[in-house]
Motif scaffolding. Structure first.
Motif, PDB file in Angstrom:
ATOM      1  N   LEU A  73       4.133  -7.977  -0.051  1.00 14.71           N
ATOM      2  CA  LEU A  73       3.391  -7.684  -1.288  1.00 14.71           C
ATOM      3  C   LEU A  73       3.750  -8.669  -2.395  1.00 14.71           C
ATOM      4  O   LEU A  73       2.884  -9.109  -3.152  1.00 14.71           O
ATOM      5  N   ARG A  76       1.953 -11.923  -1.659  1.00 20.22           N
ATOM      6  CA  ARG A  76       0.538 -11.806  -2.019  1.00 20.22           C
ATOM      7  C   ARG A  76       0.376 -11.912  -3.523  1.00 20.22           C
ATOM      8  O   ARG A  76      -0.520 -12.585  -4.031  1.00 20.22           O
ATOM      9  N   TRP A  77       1.252 -11.271  -4.256  1.00 22.43           N
ATOM     10  CA  TRP A  77       1.199 -11.305  -5.714  1.00 22.43           C
ATOM     11  C   TRP A  77       1.348 -12.742  -6.221  1.00 22.43           C
ATOM     12  O   TRP A  77       0.629 -13.195  -7.091  1.00 22.43           O
TER      13      TRP A  77
END
Length: 194
Positions: A73, A76-77
């Protein structure tokens, strides 16, 4: 959605994401720190481990899986932050009754950069189109010679290049930001100092 509103939305999402991540980390860290320091009573950490017992054999794997998910995550950020909002395709003549005509934004960009790159005093022209395929915004970065006539160059870019692009895309208006930076003239490698 305009580029400015998309940027504000992204910034707001980043702030809320950081706040949420911070709250989760604090919520996990405070009890662990308190148990480790013995603030929850002597042996509280040992009692917890005994209570988990054999059923807790999967605990390290669960922690590892959670760490991998959090890491993915986070990646992705980070990648989302790198998005430029550049338009890949442009809609030409959107009011046509025969259908929608699209063209690659790269074709318009290349033609524009080539035309402006031939202007006197221009070293390099880089064009980026943002916002939307139907109503793009232009960001133009020009690198010009130190002795270039900047006002004349700006007038020519506005009157010729941007107007030609607006006309080619069949737009009523074409919002543009032009940034110019100067470089010194190239040094002659054959010239020697006496």
């Amino acid at each position: 959605m305009t580029a400015a509103s998309a940027a504000r939305r992204t910034a707001r999402g980043n702030r809320w994401g950081l706040v949420l991540a911070g709250v989760v980390l604090v919520a996990l860290a405070v009890p662990a720190l308190a148990a480790g320091r013995g603030l929850l009573g002597q042996g509280a950490a040992a009692e917890e481990l005994d209570a988990v017992g054999a059923a807790g054999a999967w605990l390290p794997y669960a922690v590892l899986a959670a760490a991998v998910v959090v890491g993915l995550l986070a990646l992705r950020w980070i990648f989302v932050q790198g998005r430029t909002g550049a338009v890949r395709r442009l809609v030409v003549d959107p009011e046509s009754r025969s259908g929608t005509t699209e063209m690659p934004a790269g074709a318009a960009r290349s033609a524009f950069e080539e035309a402006v790159g031939e202007y006197a005093g221009v070293r390099r022209a880089r064009l980026r189109m943002t916002a939307s395929a139907r109503a793009p915004h232009v960001r133009l970065d020009l690198t010009v010679d130190e002795d270039a006539d900047v006002p004349a160059l700006w007038r020519r870019v506005r009157a010729e290049a941007l107007e030609d692009l607006r006309s080619a895309l069949d737009l009523d208006g074409l919002p543009a930001v032009v940034r110019m930076s100067m470089v010194p003239p190239p040094k002659n490698p054959r010239r020697t100092l006496a």
